[in-house]
Scaffold this active site. Structure first.
Site, PDB file in Angstrom:
ATOM      1  N   THR A 134      -7.521   4.056  -2.417  1.00  0.00           N
ATOM      2  CA  THR A 134      -6.256   4.124  -3.154  1.00  0.00           C
ATOM      3  C   THR A 134      -6.487   4.259  -4.658  1.00  0.00           C
ATOM      4  O   THR A 134      -7.525   3.839  -5.174  1.00  0.00           O
ATOM      5  CB  THR A 134      -5.444   2.831  -2.882  1.00  0.00           C
ATOM      6  OG1 THR A 134      -4.349   2.763  -3.778  1.00  0.00           O
ATOM      7  CG2 THR A 134      -6.288   1.576  -3.105  1.00  0.00           C
ATOM      8  N   ASP A 135      -5.488   4.791  -5.346  1.00  0.00           N
ATOM      9  CA  ASP A 135      -5.577   4.876  -6.814  1.00  0.00           C
ATOM     10  C   ASP A 135      -5.476   3.500  -7.471  1.00  0.00           C
ATOM     11  O   ASP A 135      -5.847   3.325  -8.638  1.00  0.00           O
ATOM     12  CB  ASP A 135      -4.505   5.818  -7.381  1.00  0.00           C
ATOM     13  CG  ASP A 135      -3.070   5.410  -7.059  1.00  0.00           C
ATOM     14  OD1 ASP A 135      -2.867   4.367  -6.390  1.00  0.00           O
ATOM     15  OD2 ASP A 135      -2.143   6.134  -7.465  1.00  0.00           O
ATOM     16  N   GLU A 136      -4.993   2.496  -6.707  1.00  0.00           N
ATOM     17  CA  GLU A 136      -4.787   1.173  -7.310  1.00  0.00           C
ATOM     18  C   GLU A 136      -6.089   0.517  -7.759  1.00  0.00           C
ATOM     19  O   GLU A 136      -6.070  -0.396  -8.580  1.00  0.00           O
ATOM     20  CB  GLU A 136      -4.047   0.246  -6.337  1.00  0.00           C
ATOM     21  CG  GLU A 136      -2.692   0.774  -5.966  1.00  0.00           C
ATOM     22  CD  GLU A 136      -1.742  -0.271  -5.402  1.00  0.00           C
ATOM     23  OE1 GLU A 136      -2.022  -1.467  -5.515  1.00  0.00           O
ATOM     24  OE2 GLU A 136      -0.707   0.133  -4.855  1.00  0.00           O
ATOM     25  N   TYR A 162      -4.895  -7.016  -3.084  1.00  0.00           N
ATOM     26  CA  TYR A 162      -5.031  -5.783  -2.279  1.00  0.00           C
ATOM     27  C   TYR A 162      -6.006  -4.817  -2.937  1.00  0.00           C
ATOM     28  O   TYR A 162      -6.974  -4.370  -2.323  1.00  0.00           O
ATOM     29  CB  TYR A 162      -3.652  -5.124  -2.092  1.00  0.00           C
ATOM     30  CG  TYR A 162      -3.749  -3.669  -1.642  1.00  0.00           C
ATOM     31  CD1 TYR A 162      -4.221  -3.350  -0.379  1.00  0.00           C
ATOM     32  CD2 TYR A 162      -3.366  -2.623  -2.498  1.00  0.00           C
ATOM     33  CE1 TYR A 162      -4.334  -2.015   0.029  1.00  0.00           C
ATOM     34  CE2 TYR A 162      -3.473  -1.301  -2.098  1.00  0.00           C
ATOM     35  CZ  TYR A 162      -3.950  -1.001  -0.834  1.00  0.00           C
ATOM     36  OH  TYR A 162      -4.069   0.311  -0.432  1.00  0.00           O
ATOM     37  N   LYS A 166      -9.719  -3.410  -1.765  1.00  0.00           N
ATOM     38  CA  LYS A 166     -10.021  -1.974  -1.562  1.00  0.00           C
ATOM     39  C   LYS A 166     -11.185  -1.560  -2.469  1.00  0.00           C
ATOM     40  O   LYS A 166     -12.068  -0.804  -2.056  1.00  0.00           O
ATOM     41  CB  LYS A 166      -8.791  -1.103  -1.854  1.00  0.00           C
ATOM     42  CG  LYS A 166      -7.664  -1.211  -0.842  1.00  0.00           C
ATOM     43  CD  LYS A 166      -8.028  -0.753   0.558  1.00  0.00           C
ATOM     44  CE  LYS A 166      -8.196   0.741   0.675  1.00  0.00           C
ATOM     45  NZ  LYS A 166      -8.411   1.168   2.099  1.00  0.00           N
TER      46      LYS A 166
HETATM   47  P1  NAD Z   1      -0.434   0.837   7.186  1.00  0.00           P
HETATM   48  O1  NAD Z   1      -0.320  -0.592   6.790  1.00  0.00           O
HETATM   49  O2  NAD Z   1       0.795   1.605   7.517  1.00  0.00           O
HETATM   50  O3  NAD Z   1      -1.397   0.962   8.463  1.00  0.00           O
HETATM   51  C1  NAD Z   1      -2.589   0.240   8.580  1.00  0.00           C
HETATM   52  C2  NAD Z   1      -3.067   0.350  10.025  1.00  0.00           C
HETATM   53  O4  NAD Z   1      -4.317  -0.363  10.131  1.00  0.00           O
HETATM   54  C3  NAD Z   1      -2.115  -0.280  11.050  1.00  0.00           C
HETATM   55  O5  NAD Z   1      -1.962   0.578  12.153  1.00  0.00           O
HETATM   56  C4  NAD Z   1      -2.812  -1.578  11.448  1.00  0.00           C
HETATM   57  O6  NAD Z   1      -2.523  -1.982  12.790  1.00  0.00           O
HETATM   58  C5  NAD Z   1      -4.274  -1.187  11.295  1.00  0.00           C
HETATM   59  N1  NAD Z   1      -5.129  -2.353  11.060  1.00  0.00           N
HETATM   60  C6  NAD Z   1      -4.945  -3.353  10.151  1.00  0.00           C
HETATM   61  N2  NAD Z   1      -5.916  -4.261  10.267  1.00  0.00           N
HETATM   62  C7  NAD Z   1      -6.750  -3.823  11.247  1.00  0.00           C
HETATM   63  C8  NAD Z   1      -7.956  -4.331  11.802  1.00  0.00           C
HETATM   64  N3  NAD Z   1      -8.488  -5.495  11.395  1.00  0.00           N
HETATM   65  N4  NAD Z   1      -8.565  -3.623  12.783  1.00  0.00           N
HETATM   66  C9  NAD Z   1      -8.030  -2.449  13.218  1.00  0.00           C
HETATM   67  N5  NAD Z   1      -6.878  -1.934  12.745  1.00  0.00           N
HETATM   68  C10 NAD Z   1      -6.257  -2.620  11.760  1.00  0.00           C
HETATM   69  O7  NAD Z   1      -1.275   1.516   6.036  1.00  0.00           O
HETATM   70  P2  NAD Z   1      -1.134   2.980   5.382  1.00  0.00           P
HETATM   71  O8  NAD Z   1      -0.118   2.938   4.334  1.00  0.00           O
HETATM   72  O9  NAD Z   1      -1.042   3.989   6.464  1.00  0.00           O
HETATM   73  O10 NAD Z   1      -2.563   3.082   4.663  1.00  0.00           O
HETATM   74  C11 NAD Z   1      -3.697   3.566   5.374  1.00  0.00           C
HETATM   75  C12 NAD Z   1      -4.895   3.570   4.445  1.00  0.00           C
HETATM   76  O11 NAD Z   1      -4.635   4.405   3.333  1.00  0.00           O
HETATM   77  C13 NAD Z   1      -5.241   2.198   3.866  1.00  0.00           C
HETATM   78  O12 NAD Z   1      -6.646   2.092   3.820  1.00  0.00           O
HETATM   79  C14 NAD Z   1      -4.642   2.223   2.475  1.00  0.00           C
HETATM   80  O13 NAD Z   1      -5.373   1.386   1.598  1.00  0.00           O
HETATM   81  C15 NAD Z   1      -4.818   3.687   2.119  1.00  0.00           C
HETATM   82  N6  NAD Z   1      -3.825   4.239   1.162  1.00  0.00           N
HETATM   83  C16 NAD Z   1      -2.485   4.070   1.357  1.00  0.00           C
HETATM   84  C17 NAD Z   1      -1.573   4.669   0.481  1.00  0.00           C
HETATM   85  C18 NAD Z   1      -0.083   4.540   0.677  1.00  0.00           C
HETATM   86  O14 NAD Z   1       0.681   4.959  -0.195  1.00  0.00           O
HETATM   87  N7  NAD Z   1       0.402   4.009   1.795  1.00  0.00           N
HETATM   88  C19 NAD Z   1      -2.032   5.403  -0.608  1.00  0.00           C
HETATM   89  C20 NAD Z   1      -3.418   5.527  -0.803  1.00  0.00           C
HETATM   90  C21 NAD Z   1      -4.300   4.957   0.103  1.00  0.00           C
HETATM   91  O1  DAU Z   2      -0.800   3.746  -5.080  1.00  0.00           O
HETATM   92  C1  DAU Z   2      -1.179   3.704  -3.730  1.00  0.00           C
HETATM   93  C2  DAU Z   2      -0.620   2.461  -3.088  1.00  0.00           C
HETATM   94  O2  DAU Z   2       0.779   2.658  -2.954  1.00  0.00           O
HETATM   95  C3  DAU Z   2      -1.249   2.143  -1.737  1.00  0.00           C
HETATM   96  O3  DAU Z   2      -2.618   1.879  -1.899  1.00  0.00           O
HETATM   97  C4  DAU Z   2      -0.557   0.930  -1.100  1.00  0.00           C
HETATM   98  O4  DAU Z   2      -1.088   0.729   0.204  1.00  0.00           O
HETATM   99  C5  DAU Z   2       0.918   1.227  -1.002  1.00  0.00           C
HETATM  100  O5  DAU Z   2       1.587   0.090  -0.483  1.00  0.00           O
HETATM  101  C6  DAU Z   2       1.496   1.602  -2.357  1.00  0.00           C
HETATM  102  O6  DAU Z   2       1.489   0.454  -3.249  1.00  0.00           O
HETATM  103  P1  DAU Z   2       2.739   0.110  -4.209  1.00  0.00           P
HETATM  104  O7  DAU Z   2       2.697  -1.332  -4.502  1.00  0.00           O
HETATM  105  O8  DAU Z   2       2.813   1.065  -5.335  1.00  0.00           O
HETATM  106  O9  DAU Z   2       3.953   0.484  -3.186  1.00  0.00           O
HETATM  107  P2  DAU Z   2       5.335  -0.267  -2.864  1.00  0.00           P
HETATM  108  O10 DAU Z   2       6.103   0.654  -1.968  1.00  0.00           O
HETATM  109  O11 DAU Z   2       5.136  -1.666  -2.404  1.00  0.00           O
HETATM  110  O12 DAU Z   2       6.042  -0.320  -4.281  1.00  0.00           O
HETATM  111  C7  DAU Z   2       6.296   0.842  -5.030  1.00  0.00           C
HETATM  112  C8  DAU Z   2       6.905   0.412  -6.354  1.00  0.00           C
HETATM  113  O13 DAU Z   2       8.210  -0.118  -6.114  1.00  0.00           O
HETATM  114  C9  DAU Z   2       6.137  -0.697  -7.050  1.00  0.00           C
HETATM  115  O14 DAU Z   2       6.202  -0.487  -8.466  1.00  0.00           O
HETATM  116  C10 DAU Z   2       6.881  -1.965  -6.692  1.00  0.00           C
HETATM  117  C11 DAU Z   2       8.317  -1.488  -6.554  1.00  0.00           C
HETATM  118  N1  DAU Z   2       9.142  -2.203  -5.544  1.00  0.00           N
HETATM  119  C12 DAU Z   2       8.644  -2.306  -4.279  1.00  0.00           C
HETATM  120  C13 DAU Z   2       9.375  -2.962  -3.296  1.00  0.00           C
HETATM  121  C14 DAU Z   2       8.827  -3.089  -1.893  1.00  0.00           C
HETATM  122  C15 DAU Z   2      10.385  -2.721  -5.882  1.00  0.00           C
HETATM  123  O15 DAU Z   2      10.836  -2.603  -7.031  1.00  0.00           O
HETATM  124  N2  DAU Z   2      11.105  -3.365  -4.913  1.00  0.00           N
HETATM  125  C16 DAU Z   2      10.641  -3.517  -3.626  1.00  0.00           C
HETATM  126  O16 DAU Z   2      11.344  -4.142  -2.785  1.00  0.00           O
END
Ligand code: NAD
Ligand code: DAU
Length: 356
Positions: A134-136, A162, A166
């Protein structure tokens, strides 16, 4: 023939990656390894679950013995590792689970792949361990300096449990390349949006709340900036990088698409109201400013020039089109949402927000 383990394939991004690989590569064997935590949902993969090149295995990535045995049984040649705990707010409440899954789970995947691949006569040849990050991990950027973006050279500076977990997992992946010669790749992507995202994340949560006329909890002043990418474009990038990316490289993935939270929220309200036939602005009163997220990163912005220049990837969707498609999907798939916003999740959600 390639035999690929995709971890976290029942989650949001993982399900799009599994779908793309199963449909596009009928001669690959795709093994989806997922523990099915609260975030994993096999309903995300209904359309491909009967395909002959697909297998689902319910397993915990921390369970080294099971993962190692599976690699041997399936003659695994590649790993695309997405399984993780992914929600920042949960990591603030329960950092241990994040360290366990994201750090120890990644280490368990790496060690299983290492021991299995090293036992083969051809060793690393034709193998690939691709870690999705992730970019975080890069920390936070300033609003006052819009010209500064995260590049592959930006120093890691994670702020939440988190992103710290990562970052740690990314370091382990690179260490396995540098120490043992494992063929690894790491990518760091910006915020994804689109179908099948668990409704604790901003976009699906707010779409669902607007539909039911529930308050929209905006953290702080709503001025934080995120860089949004349609999830299918992330899956397309993963496909290109898995096949053509250079070993030991890092690629940033993002669509040069920065938005202030409050502007996104207003766009979502407008789109939901339009699609539900409500008067424009009817739901603006749902906006409720609440206590800010602890350690809330102000701005993320990804520079994906390297990926675009070297591997020819670019996003296929403009944000306006992507957000309308996404809102429409959630409104059309109310049953999918209802199934996961009841029971245990509802209780978690209430506990999380009652004190805000
Ligand atoms: P998500 O939370 O929707 O899905 C995570 C999946 O991993 C789920 O299906 C869960 O059951 C599985 N999982 C969790 N713990 C596990 C374990 N111990 N063993 C096996 N499976 C397990 O997550 P997502 O948003 O799809 O993110 C997927 C990946 O991409 C993550 O590594 C996250 O850090 C990365 N990522 C997410 C975003 C985003 O915006 N969502 C952006 C950049 C990177
Ligand atoms: O940047 C990549 C990341 O993006 C991934 O690595 C993470 O897995 C993914 O969850 C996401 O993280 P964020 O914290 O940016 O996403 P989230 O949807 O939780 O929040 C987006 C923005 O909105 C953040 O600035 C917090 C704000 N927010 C979020 C929620 C859930 C609110 O203001 N209210 C809310 O209820």
């Amino acid at each position: 023939m390639k035999s690929i383990i995709i971890t976290g394939g029942a989650g949001f991004i993982g399900s799009h990656v599994v779908r793309l690989f199963v449909n596009k590569y009928p001669d690959y064997r795709i093994i989806n390894v997922d523990k099915l935590t609260y975030a994993g949902n096999l309903a995300n993969l209904k359309d491909i679950e009967d395909k002959p090149n697909y297998r689902f295995v319910r397993a915990d990535i921390c369970d080294f013995d099971t993962i190692f045995a599976l690699m041997k049984e399936e003659h695994v040649t590649g790993v695309i590792h997405l399984a993780a705990e992914s929600h920042v707010d949960r990591s603030i409440k329960d950092p241990f689970t994040f360290a366990r899954t994201n750090v120890m789970g990644t280490l368990s995947m790496l060690q299983a792949a290492k021991l299995y691949w090293e036992s083969l006569p051809e060793k690393w040849e034709g193998k690939r361990f691709y870690h999705i990050s992730t970019d975080e991990v890069y920390g936070a950027l300033e609003i006052e300096h819009p010209e500064i973006l995260f590049t592959e050279q930006t120093k890691y500076n994670p702020h939440s449990p988190y992103s710290a977990s990562k970052a740690s997992s990314d370091h382990f992946v690179r260490a396995f390349h540098d120490t043992y010669g494992m063929p690894t790749i790491v990518t760091n992507c910006s915020n994804n949006y689109g179908p099948y995202q668990f409704p604790e994340k901003l976009i699906p949560l707010f779409i669902n709340n607007i539909r039911h006329r529930k308050p929209l909890p905006v953290y702080g002043k709503g001025e934080n900036v995120r860089d949004w990418l349609y999830v299918v474009d992330h899956a397309r990038a993963i496909d290109i990088i898995f096949h053509n990316g250079k070993i030991a490289e890092t690629y940033n993935i993002g669509g040069f698409n920065e938005w202030k939270n409050i502007d996104i929220i207003k766009t979502i309200i407008k789109t939901v109201d339009k699609l539900l036939g409500r008067p424009e602005g009817a739901d603006l009163d749902l906006i409720t400013y609440v206590t800010d997220r602890a350690g809330h990163d102000m701005r993320y912005a990804i520079d994906s020039t390297k990926l675009q220049r070297e591997l020819g990837w670019e996003p296929s969707l403009q944000f306006e089109e992507g957000i309308e498609k996404t809102v429409r999907w959630y409104l059309d798939n109310q049953e999918w949402l209802d199934n996961i916003t009841s029971g245990e999740y509802e209780k978690y959600y209430d506990d999380m927000y009652k004190n805000r």
